[in-house]
Design a protein around this motif. Structure first.
Motif, mmCIF file in Angstrom:
data_model
loop_
_atom_site.group_PDB
_atom_site.id
_atom_site.type_symbol
_atom_site.label_atom_id
_atom_site.label_comp_id
_atom_site.label_asym_id
_atom_site.label_seq_id
_atom_site.Cartn_x
_atom_site.Cartn_y
_atom_site.Cartn_z
ATOM 1 N N TYR A 57 -12.546 -9.424 11.294
ATOM 2 C CA TYR A 57 -11.963 -8.197 10.617
ATOM 3 C C TYR A 57 -13.102 -7.902 9.379
ATOM 4 C CZ TYR A 57 -7.635 -8.949 13.151
ATOM 5 O OH TYR A 57 -7.092 -9.173 14.111
ATOM 6 N N GLY A 58 -14.055 -8.639 9.072
ATOM 7 C CA GLY A 58 -15.021 -8.144 7.821
ATOM 8 C C GLY A 58 -15.996 -7.285 8.329
ATOM 9 N N GLY A 59 -16.546 -6.463 7.279
ATOM 10 C CA GLY A 59 -17.781 -5.767 7.512
ATOM 11 C C GLY A 59 -18.954 -7.186 7.327
ATOM 12 N N ILE A 60 -18.777 -7.926 6.563
ATOM 13 C CA ILE A 60 -19.599 -9.116 6.492
ATOM 14 C C ILE A 60 -18.631 -10.319 6.739
ATOM 15 C CG2 ILE A 60 -20.943 -10.639 5.001
ATOM 16 C CD1 ILE A 60 -21.669 -8.263 3.482
ATOM 17 N N ASN A 61 -18.934 -11.147 7.498
ATOM 18 C CA ASN A 61 -18.091 -12.540 7.914
ATOM 19 C C ASN A 61 -18.998 -13.649 7.742
ATOM 20 O OD1 ASN A 61 -15.615 -10.916 9.522
ATOM 21 N ND2 ASN A 61 -17.731 -10.018 10.177
ATOM 22 N N PHE A 62 -18.441 -14.531 6.733
ATOM 23 C CA PHE A 62 -19.203 -15.779 6.340
ATOM 24 C C PHE A 62 -18.288 -16.668 7.140
ATOM 25 C CE2 PHE A 62 -20.704 -13.070 2.862
ATOM 26 C CZ PHE A 62 -21.944 -13.464 3.019
ATOM 27 N N ILE A 63 -18.640 -17.667 7.814
ATOM 28 C CA ILE A 63 -18.165 -18.612 8.838
ATOM 29 C C ILE A 63 -18.698 -20.095 8.661
ATOM 30 C CG2 ILE A 63 -17.154 -19.096 11.137
ATOM 31 C CD1 ILE A 63 -17.394 -16.224 11.834
ATOM 32 N N ASN A 64 -17.874 -21.046 8.299
ATOM 33 C CA ASN A 64 -18.461 -22.299 8.233
ATOM 34 C C ASN A 64 -19.657 -22.460 7.472
ATOM 35 O OD1 ASN A 64 -16.304 -23.235 10.216
ATOM 36 N ND2 ASN A 64 -17.538 -22.728 11.697
ATOM 37 N N SER A 65 -19.953 -21.960 6.397
ATOM 38 C CA SER A 65 -21.044 -21.933 5.846
ATOM 39 C C SER A 65 -20.989 -22.149 4.385
ATOM 40 C CB SER A 65 -21.693 -20.395 5.693
ATOM 41 O OG SER A 65 -22.055 -20.090 7.099
ATOM 42 N N ASN A 66 -22.161 -22.319 3.509
ATOM 43 C CA ASN A 66 -21.917 -22.514 2.072
ATOM 44 C C ASN A 66 -22.805 -21.563 1.393
ATOM 45 O OD1 ASN A 66 -21.104 -25.102 1.886
ATOM 46 N ND2 ASN A 66 -22.619 -25.961 2.872
ATOM 47 N N ILE A 67 -22.241 -20.701 0.569
ATOM 48 C CA ILE A 67 -22.670 -19.495 -0.180
ATOM 49 C C ILE A 67 -22.928 -19.598 -1.625
ATOM 50 C CG2 ILE A 67 -22.413 -16.811 -0.353
ATOM 51 C CD1 ILE A 67 -20.274 -18.473 2.239
ATOM 52 N N ASN A 68 -24.194 -19.502 -2.126
ATOM 53 C CA ASN A 68 -24.340 -19.562 -3.370
ATOM 54 C C ASN A 68 -25.069 -18.197 -4.042
ATOM 55 O OD1 ASN A 68 -25.843 -20.428 -6.165
ATOM 56 N ND2 ASN A 68 -24.512 -22.188 -5.715
ATOM 57 N N GLY A 69 -24.415 -17.508 -4.930
ATOM 58 C CA GLY A 69 -25.123 -16.239 -5.361
ATOM 59 C C GLY A 69 -24.788 -15.847 -6.628
#
Length: 270
Positions: free
Chosen positions: A66-78
């Protein structure tokens, strides 16, 4: 990067580095009146400054996102992520991911700003303005936020469900429908809460009977009145405000029958 005609930028099993700056950010947007979406999974993402605009949710057979951006099973650092003019149900969706972002902003979003499922979240600052549904929606997730500011949110500023936990140091909400909402065995702990022009500052209830009662703990609530509105707090919810334990007087069913677009809030449109 611009996307159109329902195209999907799909990145799997990768390491991503986005070195945008405040003056020259990495930009992901729509090419024309049509647009596309982003899926990043099983990856590591590190970024300085990203601006996203005008994305829609992806259309994939046998898979609902449902997301415009979809992060799945990930590591996000920003450091800075800004999402605007989102036409998807969720501007960004974190699924089973670890997220650590300094500043994340949502401006002019059709439905929810941030949706989190089975994820760990850490933000220094969250900003929401002109949100069609919820600013922050968490399910089966754990989060820590230093500061959240919300303006013109048409449904819930914070919505916790399905045994989520959120620790929030400071929140300011103005000109919105609902402020803090905890459901279904979720726990919301707020150090400082201030608001103005909110129809429902606090709500807690059981939506799904398989879960237990929710909790809200507010250490410092700044309000012009000492008579807190408990019309939308079920009698089985756990509420502590300014060191005082309070109890609602309605059943969860009685609370819910006024929400979700019946008398208050907005029903999600898919």
């Amino acid at each position: 990067i611009c996307l159109e005609n329902g195209s999907i930028l799909h990145i799997i099993d990768s390491e991503i580095r986005a070195k945008g700056t405040e003056k020259a950010p990495v930009i992901i947007n729509q090419c024309s009146q049509s647009s596309g979406s982003v899926i990043i999974e099983n990856s590591k993402i590190k970024f300085n400054n990203i601006k996203v605009s005008g994305l829609v949710n992806p259309k994939k057979k046998l898979r609902l996102l449902y997301g415009g951006i979809n992060f799945i099973n990930s590591n996000i650092n920003g450091k800075v992520l800004t999402i605007s003019n989102a036409s998807s149900e969720d501007a960004v969706n974190f699924i089973n991911s670890n997220v650590d972002i300094d500043n994340i902003s949502f401006i002019q979003v059709k439905s929810d700003g941030l949706d989190s499922d089975y994820s760990n979240l850490k933000f220094k600052k969250v900003y929401c303005k002109e949100i069609g549904n919820d600013c922050l929606d968490m399910s089966y997730s754990y989060g820590f936020i230093r500061k959240l500011m919300a303006n013109r949110v048409l449904d819930k500023v914070i919505s916790l469900g399905e045994s989520s936990k959120l620790y929030l140091f400071e929140i300011k909400s103005i000109d919105s429908e609902m402020g803090l909402v905890s459901k279904d065995n979720s726990y919301l702990n707020v150090d400082n809460y201030s608001y103005s022009n909110l129809k429902i500052p606090i709500s807690a209830f059981i939506k799904k009977i398989e879960f237990g009662p929710p909790s809200i703990v507010i250490k410092n609530l700044q309000s012009k009145t000492k008579n807190y509105n408990l019309d939308f707090v079920s009698l089985d919810s756990n509420i502590i405000i300014n060191g005082k334990s309070l109890q609602g007087y309605k059943t969860s069913s009685q609370v819910m029958e006024k929400l979700y677009g019946n008398l208050f809030g907005i029903k999600t449109q898919r």
